[in-house]
Motif scaffolding. Structure first.
Motif, short mmCIF file in Angstrom:
data_model
loop_
_atom_site.label_atom_id
_atom_site.label_comp_id
_atom_site.label_asym_id
_atom_site.label_seq_id
_atom_site.Cartn_x
_atom_site.Cartn_y
_atom_site.Cartn_z
N CYS A 439 -24.67 -10.37 32.01
CA CYS A 439 -23.61 -9.40 32.29
C CYS A 439 -23.56 -9.15 33.81
N ASP A 441 -22.53 -6.40 35.21
CA ASP A 441 -22.85 -5.01 35.54
C ASP A 441 -24.28 -4.63 35.18
N CYS A 442 -24.90 -5.42 34.30
CA CYS A 442 -26.25 -5.10 33.86
C CYS A 442 -27.10 -6.36 34.00
N CYS A 457 -21.92 -7.70 26.19
CA CYS A 457 -23.14 -7.09 26.72
C CYS A 457 -23.51 -5.92 25.81
N GLN A 459 -25.65 -3.68 26.38
CA GLN A 459 -25.99 -2.51 27.20
C GLN A 459 -24.75 -1.67 27.45
N CYS A 460 -23.65 -2.33 27.90
CA CYS A 460 -22.48 -1.59 28.37
C CYS A 460 -21.22 -1.93 27.56
#
Ligand code: ADP
Ligand code: ZN
Length: 718
Positions: A439, A441-442, A457, A459-460
């Motif tokens: 990802c 962003d992560c 993702c 996570q987000c």
């Protein structure tokens, strides 16, 4: 003039102290008000209000600044009781979180101090007035069919024009009232007679003078039946009863089992809408219902006279909240029991190390249910996947599991297939350069979702199209790696074309109510096999399930986390417990690479004590909980310079404390936020909490620092 102290909600500022405003009239404590804070209108909650003889000018001189007025009082009545406000204070201290965040996680959304506070939903109803009103025959007929408190919307359905006439003539009057929950009673079945062992546990709770008892009973030993008998007893004393359950264990079956016995029960969980939560909250507050079954946050409900709190599967990680305030519902339950002189019953087949230790030491009363109600535990077999691969068999469904599934189908029985997915889901890698798609962003590998043919993702939740070429080396060599529930479903369909297969994972239950729907269909026998992730390991009690297959059972053991062996053990024991709960004997197949691991061996022998001994020895040597307490501080920021600055400020303060701590550790980036973690450890929790709270207060005095989150006794260290 009155000096009013308020706690303000303000997400950007992590302040944890009250601010003082002025009011011409007194305001009740614990009502919400509107104030100007940092040039913006904010909701706040009143913690104190006292009279002062000074006027504005004198106050300005005394305090050194001009105090602002309270803009508006939102509530007529306090939104929280004295007991719960004290609890919020305690929560704030023990979780190192701002008081306002504690208050806001205790209240239903309608009562929170969020910026745009909208009131509860209102409904319009009619009073029926007695008297002579000179009605036409038609009007009379409608008038006769109305009843006191009928909803205006219902009445108007009959005839809007006649209703208007009745209003005009004064035969009915409209009024407004907060919408509230209408209970529909159902038939109640009688209670099962307790077995000797159950009866002993039941009496144990009533007779002990200890506040806490631990009911340690294997899966299927009839723990739930003990709760229901205890609940009935406390209700008969006119006490309130709270039964806490893990999020996903609040299955339709569990709800039925409780509803059958008690006429009016509040179920308090995350699938309720904000309005529903508020209505149930009010019913508890007004003493209309005395028994609540709920998930974590139900521990904050405004009970009137709490007699008993039961925590089902007390070891379950869902009792710990992972955002601020990071509280553990078990600790909150103890606190409430103490203030209310209530009892707590913790129950589990795999108790937390901490609770079991306390029960062994005699701090808690130990109650045991040694055998299943049907007197037979399932037979457990461990399949070594290394062998399967050597023999060129599938490592998704081993030949042993294949045989068992076939037998299960032939005998019209049902099977549960659990995919232990912690750290094990399909990802995409480049066969050429070995890089994994991540990802942006992560710092997390993207998961492949076959249904939608996208990358996601976890996570987000950001999604990506699947690229043709590796973004790293540019070669068209991307391959899938690992497998998910969807892949297992496909493999099963190929092998058993006639089998009816249900699947339960994050994707299939994203719609509201989908979770219950799948379980209901499985219960009715509409599926032969149910495939799922962790979600299907808990609480299910279906007599026709005689086989449980656990795929990549040891996936969690590869994690470095201090708690991963315990969590793997718990999951496998829980999942095994779903098999053979009624007359037909059950079987469990555990597929793993690491078959020698003590967690797997302990499951094979269904031996909690064996696991406990080895695990405690390891925790002791490494000085991990429960031999110590951990306080985790996480700094996060998108801005690297500010993060470094905040970190060195904090680190310097922590270094000067007399506590063991690790050097800051850089964690994975999440949602573009760079993160650092500091761990501090000590046996003396109150002392450590106090010192860290002071440090955090110093930290918050600075402007323009990174976001700081505290987690006391975290269950995972990622
Ligand atoms: P646990 O909560 O320990 O997993 P349950 O309470 O779900 O166990 O009980 C397992 C099964 O045994 C359930 O189907 C339940 O209805 C049944 N059962 C429990 N207690 C009794 C009893 N005293 N008499 C008959 N059946 C019982
Ligand atoms: Zn992401």
């Amino acid at each position: 003039m009155y000096l009013v102290e308020v706690y303000v909600t303000n997400a950007s500022l992590n302040v944890n102290r009250p601010f003082t405003y002025l009011s011409e009239t007194p305001i009740q404590r614990f009502c919400r008000v509107k104030v100007i804070f940092h040039h913006a209108e904010n909701a706040a909650i009143v913690s104190d209000c006292r009279y002062t003889a000074s006027d504005r000018e004198e106050l300005r001189q005394e305090y050194g600044y001009e105090m602002l007025d309270i803009l508006e009082v939102i509530d007529e009545e306090p939104v929280i009781s004295e007991e719960l406000f004290d609890l919020a204070f305690w929560l704030s201290r023990t979780t190192i979180s701002p008081l306002i965040s504690c208050l806001n996680s205790m209240l239903p959304k309608t009562l929170k101090t969020s910026r745009n506070t909208s009131g509860p939903k209102m409904v319009r109803k009619f009073h029926i007035i007695d008297g002579d009103f000179d009605l036409t025959a038609k009007q009379q007929a409608v008038y006769d069919s109305l009843y006191e408190g009928i909803l205006s919307s219902e009445a108007r359905k009959m005839s809007p024009s006649i209703i208007s006439k009745l209003l005009e003539k004064g035969a009915i009057q409209e009024y407004e009232e907060e919408s509230s929950y209408q209970n529909s009673p159902i038939d109640q079945t009688s209670f099962k007679e307790l077995t000797k062992d159950q009866q002993k546990a039941f009496e144990g709770v009533l007779e002990t003078d200890r506040m806490v008892s631990l009911l340690f009973g294997v899966t299927g030993s009839g723990k739930t039946e003990v709760y229901l008998h205890l609940a009935r007893h406390y209700l008969s004393l006119n006490k309130n009863v709270l039964i806490l359950v893990p999020e996903i264990a609040l299955t339709p079956q569990m709800i039925e089992r409780v509803k059958e016995r008690f006429n009016d029960v509040v179920f308090y969980h995350s699938e309720l809408s904000d309005q529903e939560r508020y209505e149930q909250y009010k019913r508890v507050k007004e003493g209309e219902v005395k028994i609540v079954v709920g998930t974590r946050s139900a521990v904050f409900l405004p009970f009137q006279d709490l007699g008993l709190i039961i925590i089902d599967e007390e070891h379950d990680p869902s009792y710990k909240q992972d955002n601020t305030p990071c509280y553990h519902a078990r600790n909150v339950a103890f606190r409430r029991a103490m203030t209310n002189q209530a009892k707590v019953l913790l129950a589990s087949a795999t108790p937390s190390l901490e609770s079991y230790t306390r029960a062994l030491r005699g701090d808690y009363q130990m109650l045991r249910l040694e055998s299943r109600i049907n007197h037979q535990l399932p037979k457990i077999q461990v399949v070594d996947l290394t062998n399967q691969i050597r023999k060129k068999n599938s490592y998704i469904i081993s030949s042993d599991l294949d045989n068992e599934l076939r037998t299960c189908l032939d005998n019209n029985k049902q099977a549960i297939i659990l995919l232990n997915r912690r750290g094990y889901s399909p990802i995409i890698k480049c066969a050429e350069c070995g890089s994994t798609l991540m990802c942006q962003d992560c710092d997390t590998p993207l998961n492949y979702h076959k249904d939608e043919n996208i990358l996601k993702c976890h996570q987000c939740s950001r999604t990506y199209k699947i690229p043709k070429y590796c973004p790293n080396c540019g070669k068209p060599s991307l391959i899938y790696y690992g497998f998910g529930t969807k892949k297992v479903e496909e493999e099963l369909k190929l092998r058993y074309p006639d089998a009816r297969i249900g699947r339960m994972d994050r994707d299939s239950v994203s719609r509201k109510g989908a979770h219950s729907e799948i379980l209901k269909r499985f219960e009715k026998g509409e599926f032969d096999f149910l495939i799922g992730t962790q979600m299907i390991a808990k609480g299910l009690d279906y007599p026709n399930v005689t086989l449980v297959g656990i795929l990549n059972a040891d996936a969690g053991l590869m994690h470095q986390d201090y708690n991963s062996a315990k969590q793997t053990f718990d999951l496998l024991m829980q999942a095994s417990g779903r098999s053979g709960r009624a007359d037909s004997p059950g079987k469990v197949l555990i597929q793993a690479f690491n078959t020698d691991h003590y967690a797997i061996r302990a499951v094979m022998n269904q031996d909690y004590e064996y696991f406990y001994r080895i695990e405690m020895n390891y925790r002791n040597k490494a000085s991990y909980p429960p031999y110590t307490h951990i306080c985790e501080l996480i700094l996060s920021d998108q801005n690297p310079e500010r993060l470094e600055r905040s970190l060195s400020f904090l680190q310097e303060k922590i270094d000067s404390l007399p506590y063991r701590h690790y050097r800051p550790y850089q964690l994975n980036k999440i949602k573009k936020q760079l993160r650092y973690r500091i761990l501090i450890m000590d046996k003396d929790l109150p002392g450590m909490l106090k010192a860290i709270q002071e440090t955090v207060d110093r930290y918050l005095e600075n402007r323009n620092m990174s976001h700081l989150k505290a987690d006391v006794d975290p269950l995972y260290l990622e």
